[in-house]
Motif scaffolding. Structure first.
Motif, PDB file in Angstrom:
ATOM      1  N   LEU A 116     -23.900 -12.555  87.478  1.00 58.80           N
ATOM      2  CA  LEU A 116     -23.085 -12.836  86.294  1.00 58.80           C
ATOM      3  C   LEU A 116     -22.760 -11.554  85.527  1.00 58.80           C
ATOM      4  CD1 LEU A 116     -24.656 -16.158  84.982  1.00 58.80           C
ATOM      5  CD2 LEU A 116     -22.315 -15.811  85.784  1.00 58.80           C
ATOM      6  N   ALA A 117     -23.707 -10.625  85.469  1.00 59.91           N
ATOM      7  CA  ALA A 117     -23.451  -9.348  84.786  1.00 59.91           C
ATOM      8  C   ALA A 117     -22.357  -8.561  85.501  1.00 59.91           C
ATOM      9  CB  ALA A 117     -24.744  -8.531  84.706  1.00 59.91           C
ATOM     10  N   LEU A 118     -22.364  -8.608  86.846  1.00 62.63           N
ATOM     11  CA  LEU A 118     -21.316  -7.923  87.601  1.00 62.63           C
ATOM     12  C   LEU A 118     -19.953  -8.560  87.370  1.00 62.63           C
ATOM     13  CD1 LEU A 118     -23.137  -7.283  90.985  1.00 62.63           C
ATOM     14  CD2 LEU A 118     -22.317  -5.552  89.380  1.00 62.63           C
ATOM     15  N   LEU A 119     -19.935  -9.896  87.286  1.00 65.39           N
ATOM     16  CA  LEU A 119     -18.669 -10.613  87.144  1.00 65.39           C
ATOM     17  C   LEU A 119     -18.143 -10.639  85.707  1.00 65.39           C
ATOM     18  CD1 LEU A 119     -19.439 -13.630  89.479  1.00 65.39           C
ATOM     19  CD2 LEU A 119     -17.891 -11.715  89.948  1.00 65.39           C
ATOM     20  N   LYS A 120     -19.040 -10.763  84.720  1.00 67.05           N
ATOM     21  CA  LYS A 120     -18.613 -10.961  83.340  1.00 67.05           C
ATOM     22  C   LYS A 120     -18.908  -9.793  82.413  1.00 67.05           C
ATOM     23  CE  LYS A 120     -18.822 -15.953  83.444  1.00 67.05           C
ATOM     24  NZ  LYS A 120     -19.094 -17.131  82.649  1.00 67.05           N
ATOM     25  N   GLY A 121     -19.633  -8.803  82.887  1.00 67.50           N
ATOM     26  CA  GLY A 121     -19.945  -7.643  82.046  1.00 67.50           C
ATOM     27  C   GLY A 121     -20.751  -8.027  80.819  1.00 67.50           C
ATOM     28  N   ASP A 122     -20.326  -7.517  79.664  1.00 63.61           N
ATOM     29  CA  ASP A 122     -21.046  -7.760  78.416  1.00 63.61           C
ATOM     30  C   ASP A 122     -21.017  -9.220  77.973  1.00 63.61           C
ATOM     31  OD1 ASP A 122     -21.743  -5.116  78.254  1.00 63.61           O
ATOM     32  OD2 ASP A 122     -20.083  -4.577  76.908  1.00 63.61           O
ATOM     33  N   GLU A 123     -20.123 -10.019  78.535  1.00 62.62           N
ATOM     34  CA  GLU A 123     -20.049 -11.436  78.171  1.00 62.62           C
ATOM     35  C   GLU A 123     -21.084 -12.282  78.902  1.00 62.62           C
ATOM     36  OE1 GLU A 123     -16.072 -12.908  78.588  1.00 62.62           O
ATOM     37  OE2 GLU A 123     -15.233 -11.177  77.565  1.00 62.62           O
ATOM     38  N   ALA A 124     -21.739 -11.698  79.892  1.00 60.53           N
ATOM     39  CA  ALA A 124     -22.751 -12.441  80.659  1.00 60.53           C
ATOM     40  C   ALA A 124     -23.978 -12.698  79.792  1.00 60.53           C
ATOM     41  CB  ALA A 124     -23.157 -11.642  81.900  1.00 60.53           C
ATOM     42  N   PRO A 125     -24.608 -13.870  79.967  1.00 64.13           N
ATOM     43  CA  PRO A 125     -25.834 -14.143  79.202  1.00 64.13           C
ATOM     44  C   PRO A 125     -26.958 -13.206  79.640  1.00 64.13           C
ATOM     45  CG  PRO A 125     -25.441 -15.880  80.820  1.00 64.13           C
ATOM     46  CD  PRO A 125     -24.247 -14.964  80.855  1.00 64.13           C
ATOM     47  N   ALA A 126     -27.825 -12.876  78.712  1.00 64.68           N
ATOM     48  CA  ALA A 126     -28.976 -12.018  79.006  1.00 64.68           C
ATOM     49  C   ALA A 126     -29.977 -12.766  79.883  1.00 64.68           C
ATOM     50  CB  ALA A 126     -29.645 -11.591  77.709  1.00 64.68           C
ATOM     51  N   TYR A 127     -30.752 -12.011  80.632  1.00 63.57           N
ATOM     52  CA  TYR A 127     -31.797 -12.610  81.461  1.00 63.57           C
ATOM     53  C   TYR A 127     -32.884 -13.183  80.562  1.00 63.57           C
ATOM     54  CZ  TYR A 127     -35.773 -13.006  84.617  1.00 63.57           C
ATOM     55  OH  TYR A 127     -36.851 -13.473  85.320  1.00 63.57           O
ATOM     56  N   ARG A 128     -33.200 -14.428  80.776  1.00 62.86           N
ATOM     57  CA  ARG A 128     -34.277 -15.094  80.047  1.00 62.86           C
ATOM     58  C   ARG A 128     -35.295 -15.575  81.066  1.00 62.86           C
ATOM     59  NH1 ARG A 128     -32.403 -18.085  74.706  1.00 62.86           N
ATOM     60  NH2 ARG A 128     -31.479 -16.242  73.799  1.00 62.86           N
ATOM     61  N   PRO A 129     -36.418 -14.899  81.162  1.00 62.02           N
ATOM     62  CA  PRO A 129     -37.406 -15.291  82.159  1.00 62.02           C
ATOM     63  C   PRO A 129     -37.947 -16.689  81.883  1.00 62.02           C
ATOM     64  CG  PRO A 129     -38.286 -13.586  80.720  1.00 62.02           C
ATOM     65  CD  PRO A 129     -36.849 -13.761  80.361  1.00 62.02           C
ATOM     66  N   ALA A 130     -38.165 -17.421  82.942  1.00 60.72           N
ATOM     67  CA  ALA A 130     -38.757 -18.751  82.869  1.00 60.72           C
ATOM     68  C   ALA A 130     -39.932 -18.777  83.850  1.00 60.72           C
ATOM     69  CB  ALA A 130     -37.718 -19.821  83.222  1.00 60.72           C
ATOM     70  N   PRO A 131     -41.052 -18.135  83.466  1.00 57.68           N
ATOM     71  CA  PRO A 131     -42.168 -18.019  84.394  1.00 57.68           C
ATOM     72  C   PRO A 131     -42.637 -19.371  84.930  1.00 57.68           C
ATOM     73  CG  PRO A 131     -42.554 -16.701  82.428  1.00 57.68           C
ATOM     74  CD  PRO A 131     -41.344 -17.539  82.174  1.00 57.68           C
ATOM     75  N   TYR A 132     -42.886 -19.404  86.234  1.00 58.86           N
ATOM     76  CA  TYR A 132     -43.407 -20.593  86.902  1.00 58.86           C
ATOM     77  C   TYR A 132     -44.232 -20.134  88.087  1.00 58.86           C
ATOM     78  CZ  TYR A 132     -43.612 -24.477  90.176  1.00 58.86           C
ATOM     79  OH  TYR A 132     -44.059 -25.429  91.049  1.00 58.86           O
ATOM     80  N   TYR A 133     -45.366 -20.728  88.276  1.00 57.94           N
ATOM     81  CA  TYR A 133     -46.143 -20.485  89.484  1.00 57.94           C
ATOM     82  C   TYR A 133     -47.008 -21.698  89.772  1.00 57.94           C
ATOM     83  CZ  TYR A 133     -49.837 -19.154  86.185  1.00 57.94           C
ATOM     84  OH  TYR A 133     -50.738 -19.139  85.160  1.00 57.94           O
ATOM     85  N   TRP A 134     -47.473 -21.764  90.995  1.00 59.61           N
ATOM     86  CA  TRP A 134     -48.365 -22.843  91.396  1.00 59.61           C
ATOM     87  C   TRP A 134     -49.352 -22.312  92.425  1.00 59.61           C
ATOM     88  CZ3 TRP A 134     -48.708 -24.297  96.476  1.00 59.61           C
ATOM     89  CH2 TRP A 134     -47.670 -23.888  97.313  1.00 59.61           C
ATOM     90  N   THR A 135     -50.445 -23.014  92.536  1.00 55.81           N
ATOM     91  CA  THR A 135     -51.458 -22.666  93.528  1.00 55.81           C
ATOM     92  C   THR A 135     -52.266 -23.903  93.875  1.00 55.81           C
ATOM     93  OG1 THR A 135     -53.240 -21.119  94.066  1.00 55.81           O
ATOM     94  CG2 THR A 135     -53.226 -22.003  91.831  1.00 55.81           C
ATOM     95  N   GLU A 136     -52.844 -23.884  95.032  1.00 55.50           N
ATOM     96  CA  GLU A 136     -53.798 -24.910  95.458  1.00 55.50           C
ATOM     97  C   GLU A 136     -55.091 -24.183  95.788  1.00 55.50           C
ATOM     98  OE1 GLU A 136     -52.227 -27.304  98.617  1.00 55.50           O
ATOM     99  OE2 GLU A 136     -50.407 -27.754  97.495  1.00 55.50           O
ATOM    100  N   GLN A 137     -56.132 -24.455  95.013  1.00 53.51           N
ATOM    101  CA  GLN A 137     -57.425 -23.804  95.191  1.00 53.51           C
ATOM    102  C   GLN A 137     -58.540 -24.821  94.981  1.00 53.51           C
ATOM    103  OE1 GLN A 137     -57.783 -20.443  95.918  1.00 53.51           O
ATOM    104  NE2 GLN A 137     -55.560 -20.236  95.944  1.00 53.51           N
ATOM    105  N   TRP A 138     -59.503 -24.837  95.866  1.00 52.17           N
ATOM    106  CA  TRP A 138     -60.711 -25.656  95.730  1.00 52.17           C
ATOM    107  C   TRP A 138     -60.410 -27.107  95.359  1.00 52.17           C
ATOM    108  CZ3 TRP A 138     -60.535 -20.855  93.042  1.00 52.17           C
ATOM    109  CH2 TRP A 138     -61.126 -19.817  93.749  1.00 52.17           C
ATOM    110  N   GLY A 139     -59.419 -27.678  96.015  1.00 53.38           N
ATOM    111  CA  GLY A 139     -59.074 -29.076  95.773  1.00 53.38           C
ATOM    112  C   GLY A 139     -58.269 -29.314  94.509  1.00 53.38           C
ATOM    113  N   LEU A 140     -57.772 -28.255  93.889  1.00 51.13           N
ATOM    114  CA  LEU A 140     -56.956 -28.396  92.686  1.00 51.13           C
ATOM    115  C   LEU A 140     -55.537 -27.936  92.965  1.00 51.13           C
ATOM    116  CD1 LEU A 140     -59.389 -26.881  90.025  1.00 51.13           C
ATOM    117  CD2 LEU A 140     -58.965 -29.297  90.482  1.00 51.13           C
ATOM    118  N   ASP A 141     -54.571 -28.732  92.566  1.00 46.91           N
ATOM    119  CA  ASP A 141     -53.155 -28.376  92.635  1.00 46.91           C
ATOM    120  C   ASP A 141     -52.737 -28.024  91.209  1.00 46.91           C
ATOM    121  OD1 ASP A 141     -50.473 -28.154  93.535  1.00 46.91           O
ATOM    122  OD2 ASP A 141     -50.091 -30.198  92.829  1.00 46.91           O
TER     123      ASP A 141
END
Length: 115
Positions: A33-58
């Motif tokens: 989007l930054a390449l296509l829209k330049g300064d009009e592109a929305p800023a990156y807003r991180p949306a952290p997500y992760y998952w793991t399966e350990q010792w019988g826990l999801d």
């Protein structure tokens, strides 16, 4: 852009990583989007997500669990190994997690940002 990239946190000013393929996809979209829209592109807003399966826990986590946040168990119980948890800072949701608790990731993301 990618899951191994460190970015400077707007809140702390320190480098942060979110090592998950979802981060790589989000960063690629922002870069395109930054390449296509330049300064009009929305800023990156991180949306952290992760998952793991350990010792019988999801475990799935959306958002950033940081010092100073307050955890509340919204459903289930950690003692029973099945729970839905939300973290807030000054009453504002900043993260949510499931432990052996089925929930779509989109709903978990909403709990991490809007309550």
């Amino acid at each position: 852009a990618g899951d191994v990239v460190a970015r400077v946190s707007g809140r702390t000013g320190r480098p942060r990583r979110s090592p998950h393929w979802g981060s790589a996809i989000d960063q690629a979209r922002t870069a395109a989007l930054a390449l296509l829209k330049g300064d009009e592109a929305p800023a990156y807003r991180p949306a952290p997500y992760y998952w793991t399966e350990q010792w019988g826990l999801d475990v799935k986590v959306c958002g950033s669990v940081m010092p100073g946040t307050v955890a509340t168990v919204l459903a289930g119980s950690l003692a029973e190994r099945s729970a839905l948890i939300q973290w807030t800072r000054d009453g504002v949701p900043v993260a949510a997690a499931t432990v052996n608790h089925r929930m779509p990731v989109a709903r978990l993301r909403r709990l991490a940002t809007t309550g």
